[in-house]
Design a protein around this motif. Structure first.
Motif, short mmCIF file in Angstrom:
data_model
loop_
_atom_site.label_atom_id
_atom_site.label_comp_id
_atom_site.label_asym_id
_atom_site.label_seq_id
_atom_site.Cartn_x
_atom_site.Cartn_y
_atom_site.Cartn_z
N UNK A 1 -1.12 -0.58 -4.35
CA UNK A 1 -1.72 0.17 -5.44
C UNK A 1 -3.03 0.78 -4.96
N UNK A 2 -3.28 2.02 -5.33
CA UNK A 2 -4.52 2.68 -4.94
C UNK A 2 -4.29 4.16 -4.76
N UNK A 3 -5.39 4.91 -4.70
CA UNK A 3 -5.27 6.35 -4.53
C UNK A 3 -4.56 6.70 -3.23
N UNK A 4 -4.79 5.92 -2.17
CA UNK A 4 -4.13 6.17 -0.91
C UNK A 4 -2.62 6.07 -1.02
N UNK A 5 -2.15 5.00 -1.67
CA UNK A 5 -0.72 4.83 -1.86
C UNK A 5 -0.15 5.91 -2.77
N UNK A 6 -0.91 6.27 -3.79
CA UNK A 6 -0.48 7.32 -4.73
C UNK A 6 -0.28 8.65 -4.00
N UNK A 7 -1.22 9.01 -3.15
CA UNK A 7 -1.11 10.28 -2.42
C UNK A 7 0.01 10.23 -1.39
N UNK A 8 0.22 9.06 -0.77
CA UNK A 8 1.32 8.94 0.19
C UNK A 8 2.65 9.14 -0.51
N UNK A 9 2.80 8.56 -1.70
CA UNK A 9 4.04 8.71 -2.46
C UNK A 9 4.21 10.15 -2.95
N UNK A 10 3.12 10.89 -3.05
CA UNK A 10 3.19 12.29 -3.47
C UNK A 10 3.49 13.21 -2.29
#
Length: 330
Positions: free
Chosen positions: A77-86
């Protein structure tokens, strides 16, 4: 060491699968500063479903007393993971002595000046080599201040940074007692005896900060202090920055208040820049704080999509037409 780069020695020290994400950790030894023991750990996040895909690269810089976990928790969880999934190609460096980056020989003397002059350009070169694209940069707190120093000192430019986003970053909030020379001298005399300031002990975060960072901050805020080092005036240099800028502050941030973040934003001379305040008056559900602006359930819903929109270079109009208070310059 078998290098993963043609620039300087780089080793892949870990390659793990974390749920739907791939977590690769590289150790960089740039050898570009006077301290040749400097090693930097840089984590790359990718998707298991498309391990060879290379999206737009984004480099995330943590703040003081922190490490890569600010951007990416063990649970993914985190902005880094969010952007990777995007679909973005996410890179998360850890500063000298933080997280997986070993403490260098001159650890106690590490400064923002060292990060900005030596470490960020090396990270930029490595990421650009690996991705084949110019990376975007996002910095929180001291990470954003370091990014501003690198841009103002012209250690990073349009060839190393496609854009820069600063979250809760400022350098003009002064503590007036530090303007009194005897107080500043006394503080410097006492603090220089220690190698670091303990984040866990003083409940500031999971990491320690080298005393060089603390003393450098005192110098910036002294009677004749300036944002820069002995050679370069970073504050003046910001006027010549051409990298697109997003500056984000939080209405409930008492550590780095909105007015100070605004002053840093105004100093940048780039033509394309935006200023965003995260608060109820601007249409958000709460007055975000210094950490909650990026690490909270509310941030996941309200802030992270705005970061993604900025990185995807969507038009300014959708933001300006919303209830958010976004200041822009054409």
């Amino acid at each position: 060491m078998q290098s993963s780069s043609h620039l300087f020695p780089v080793a892949l020290i870990s390659a793990e699968r974390r749920g739907d994400l791939i977590e690769d950790v590289y150790r960089l030894k740039p050898g570009n500063s006077l301290d040749f023991t400097v090693e930097l750990a840089v984590t790359r996040l990718g998707l298991v479903a498309s391990p060879d895909a290379r999206g737009v690269p984004v480099i995330l810089l943590h703040g003081s007393f922190s490490n890569r976990r600010f951007w990416y928790s063990p649970k993914g969880i985190g902005l880094g993971a969010y952007l990777a999934r995007a679909g973005f190609d996410v890179w998360i460096p850890e500063m000298r002595g933080h997280g997986l980056s070993a403490r260098n020989e001159a650890y106690r003397h590490n400064r923002v000046a060292d990060y900005a002059r030596y470490d960020l350009p090396a990270i930029a070169a490595f990421v650009r080599e690996q991705s084949g694209q110019i990376p975007h940069w996002i910095g929180h707190s001291l990470g954003g201040t370091t990014l501003a120093a690198a841009l103002g000192g012209h250690y990073l430019g349009v060839e190393q940074a496609a854009s820069a986003a600063l979250f809760g970053s400022q350098i003009t909030r002064n503590f007036w007692p530090l303007k009194v020379p005897p107080v500043q001298w006394a503080g410097h005399f006492v603090l220089k005896r220690f190698a670091h300031f303990s984040g866990p002990r003083f409940k500031r975060g999971p990491e320690d900060e080298p005393m060089g960072i603390i003393l450098e901050s005192l110098r910036w805020r002294g009677l004749f202090g300036r944002f820069g080092d002995k050679k370069d005036d970073w504050w003046s240099g910001l006027r010549h920055v051409q990298v697109p800028l997003l500056a984000v502050t939080a209405a409930g941030d008492h550590q780095d208040p909105a007015w100070a973040c605004r002053e840093l934003f105004e100093q940048f001379g780039c033509e394309r820049k935006q200023f965003l305040c995260l608060g109820r008056e601007q249409g958000f559900t709460e007055d975000f704080g210094h950490v909650r602006m990026l690490v909270s359930k509310a941030a996941q819903v309200q802030v992270w999509p705005l970061v993604q929109a900025w990185l995807k270079r969507e038009d300014v109009a959708p933001l300006a037409e919303s209830t958010l208070n976004v200041s822009t310059t054409p």
